[in-house]
Design an enzyme around this catalytic site. Structure first.
Site, short mmCIF file in Angstrom:
data_model
loop_
_atom_site.label_atom_id
_atom_site.label_comp_id
_atom_site.label_asym_id
_atom_site.label_seq_id
_atom_site.Cartn_x
_atom_site.Cartn_y
_atom_site.Cartn_z
CG HIS A 33 6.01 10.78 -26.01
ND1 HIS A 33 4.66 10.66 -26.28
CD2 HIS A 33 6.14 11.85 -25.18
CE1 HIS A 33 4.00 11.61 -25.63
NE2 HIS A 33 4.87 12.34 -24.96
NE ARG A 69 -3.84 -2.20 2.26
CZ ARG A 69 -3.64 -3.04 3.27
NH1 ARG A 69 -2.77 -2.74 4.22
NH2 ARG A 69 -4.33 -4.16 3.34
CG HIS A 89 -1.14 10.74 -27.14
ND1 HIS A 89 -1.84 11.43 -26.16
CD2 HIS A 89 0.08 10.48 -26.62
CE1 HIS A 89 -1.05 11.58 -25.10
NE2 HIS A 89 0.11 11.01 -25.35
NE ARG A 141 -0.33 16.86 -14.81
CZ ARG A 141 0.20 16.07 -13.88
NH1 ARG A 141 -0.20 16.16 -12.64
NH2 ARG A 141 1.12 15.20 -14.19
CG HIS A 190 1.27 15.53 -25.62
ND1 HIS A 190 2.05 16.66 -25.72
CD2 HIS A 190 2.00 14.63 -24.92
CE1 HIS A 190 3.21 16.45 -25.09
NE2 HIS A 190 3.20 15.23 -24.60
CD GLU A 192 -4.23 15.38 -17.64
OE1 GLU A 192 -4.53 14.23 -17.33
OE2 GLU A 192 -3.41 15.65 -18.53
CD GLU A 229 6.82 16.29 -23.95
OE1 GLU A 229 6.24 17.32 -23.55
OE2 GLU A 229 6.19 15.26 -24.28
CE LYS A 240 4.65 17.07 -15.98
NZ LYS A 240 4.82 15.78 -16.62
CE LYS A 264 -1.10 13.12 -15.96
NZ LYS A 264 -1.43 13.35 -17.39
CG ASN A 271 -2.18 16.81 -22.55
OD1 ASN A 271 -1.20 16.13 -22.28
ND2 ASN A 271 -3.32 16.73 -21.88
#
Lengths: 367, 367
Positions: A264, A120, A251, A240, A247, A236, A184, A226, A142, A244
């Site tokens: 990426h 946990r 993606h 936030r 992106h 997000e 980025e 960031k 994340k 993107n």
């Protein structure tokens, strides 16, 4: 050495960016965690450990227990997570153990998730080894893995005790990965930092030659952007989203090419070209700004050529988990150094932008 | 109907205990969550759904998507988690989806974990269907699954939006499970609530006959005790340990019998007998209190007989993840209605208490 503070409702910690952090990990962790835990685990990849394992271990009185994750997106899976959790249990990991994620974005994502769910939750520290992981994925909390049904569908928000980004480690990074990671930073500059955009324009040679001062400046500025966004919107819900930029189409390109052709950052680079095209047509940036920013992306290329149909890319964008029922929300730059989210993107508008980008991508052979 | 408030640093929500909640789930969820989400998932087991599925669905305008978890501890695994996550993804679960965990402790633990990691966390609600899950496992935010290396080694702290404990559902609970679950209520009374101990002593017939008023009283008192402890120590750093009265020896018995012979509550019942014996010898309870509490445990028996060696049980206790290097910390009652943690338990002391308990367990055939 630069220190950037992350402060969200659920965590407060420092990101350090500078040269020589790897050799002094143990005393730094002692300072961050209050003490050096009895059991320290490292999750890393074979290639990274072969290059940097010795330097990594130098400052530890007892060698950490090394967990290896096979390189590649296909090992970013629950099967890997289960295997590693079992290794931790068999090695006697307890609630007081510490995990260090030492590698690129995948190692960081899997490591953060492992630390989030082993007993946990145990403490962990990010030691990112790629440019992309240093400026982007190691900051923000994340974590997670893929399912066969889609990328990053499983995970948790789990912040590390600290992030130690050693710029010297980038010396062994393949050139293509450095260039891709810099996309980025370009994105960060476009959405929040006019000065970073100028610095990237004026110092491309030094940055691509990995001049430590130039890299430290770019990396710390990118992390600061960031962190600033994450500090204001951890989960997000709103702001936030501007992270993107590039992106949505990025993606879609990754998906349409089976995650094999593009790094990426490269996908995000092409995605930014599409976003710039929409921004210009909507008047969010001037023709001059458009030209400047498009040149900046290509300055850090070459981006790989693409042979795709615009309709296929648009369809892939609509199948993303964030765009159920078609793409309507889209991040656009506003001038240079600001960005916003539009809610009314139309399919023809997206298709026109993707076509513009694909025309460039078809005629631009990789050097 | 009783409402108990849980307020921890990371979550605030209500636990409702009363009859007839199952039939009115949808409007209750609407009130708790602000709206009824577009996609509602239910994780449950086949037997529970066969008995209560129709009543469960009655209040929903659209049928929830049902995910089945096979009954049994061996399905409390990462393999089950992966299968269910994939089902959620294929059914179009998004970040706004809601998961309802409708079942006993295993369904609740797996469901809470699923909700914690699907798309980095979606909202969930606990609708516990066993006595044990209602008074214990549904409250406190502990979720997770087992590894082959040990129980509950993987999971996260993840609180639900609310817990709806429908007492009417206990009507179909096997009698043995009811008796076993009541051991956790006895434990709750011993550590925190003298009045609950007296109520359990004086109303055993009504409680075991499942009189709704008697059950509501026992269940709400038990939840109140657990919530009170969790509110002050969410992450089990100190006070929360007292909830483990009877559990050190209880877990050892479960392990020594291969998790096949004893229900969890039954193991805790025997574990409490051992703890009472230590407490009496240390003078933490009087001979009179010892007799009274020992009688109370057996009043809600019969506990299954055991044929074990004390040394084997002591060794199993020392191999637990909480007791690395031998059992030293141990929870003891202090009089009736209070408890504390000792840090200096000795192996002979533990072995003597286990021997005392095993002598009883050998001569007490199940009715």
């Amino acid at each position: 050495m630069q220190t950037i503070r992350v402060e969200t409702p659920s965590a407060k910690y420092d990101v350090l960016a500078g040269s020589g952090l790897i050799q002094t990990l143990a005393p730094r962790i002692e300072r961050i965690a209050g003490r050096l835990p009895r059991r320290v685990f490292v999750i890393t990849s074979g290639p990274i450990w072969a290059l940097w394992g010795e330097a990594f271990q130098a400052s530890f009185p007892d060698s950490p227990i090394v967990l290896f994750l096979e390189p590649g997106e296909k090992y970013k899976s629950l099967a890997s997570v289960e295997k590693l959790l079992r290794e931790m249990a068999r090695a006697g990991g307890d609630r007081g153990s510490l995990l260090i994620a030492f590698g690129g974005g995948i190692v960081g994502d899997v490591g953060g998730f492992l630390a989030g769910i082993y007993m946990r939750g145990i403490a962990y520290i990010q030691v990112p080894t790629t440019f992309l992981a240093q400026v982007d994925s190691s900051v923000g909390g994340k974590t997670g893995v893929n399912l066969p049904e889609g990328k990053n569908l499983v995970g948790c928000f789990n912040h590390p005790l600290g992030v130690l980004a050693d710029i010297a480690v980038l010396g062994t990074l393949p050139k293509r990965e450095l260039r891709a990671g810099l996309m980025e930073s370009i994105k960060a500059g476009i959405i929040r930092d006019r000065a970073l955009v100028r610095f990237l324009e004026e110092n491309a040679d030094a940055i691509l030659a990995r001049d430590p001062n130039a890299l430290e400046k770019v990396i710390s500025a990118s992390i600061r952007i960031k962190a600033g966004v994450v500090n204001r919107d951890e989960r997000e819900n709103g702001l936030r989203m501007i992270l993107n930029l590039g992106h949505t189409v990025g993606h879609a390109l990754e998906q349409a090419t089976g995650y094999k052709l593009l790094l990426h950052g490269e996908a995000v680079g092409w995605g930014m070209i599409a976003a710039l095209s929409i921004a210009r047509k909507r008047g969010a940036i001037t023709a001059g700004q458009f030209e400047r920013l498009e040149n900046l992306v290509h300055m850090y290329g070459p981006l790989p050529p693409l042979q795709l149909k615009a309709k296929k890319v648009v369809a892939a964008a609509g199948s993303d988990k964030k765009n159920v029922g078609g793409v309507k929300r889209f991040v656009l730059p506003i001038g240079i150094g600001d960005a916003g989210v539009i809610e009314d993107l139309t399919p023809p508008e997206l298709e026109a932008a993707v076509s513009y980008m694909l025309a460039q991508a078809a005629e631009r052979p990789a050097k």
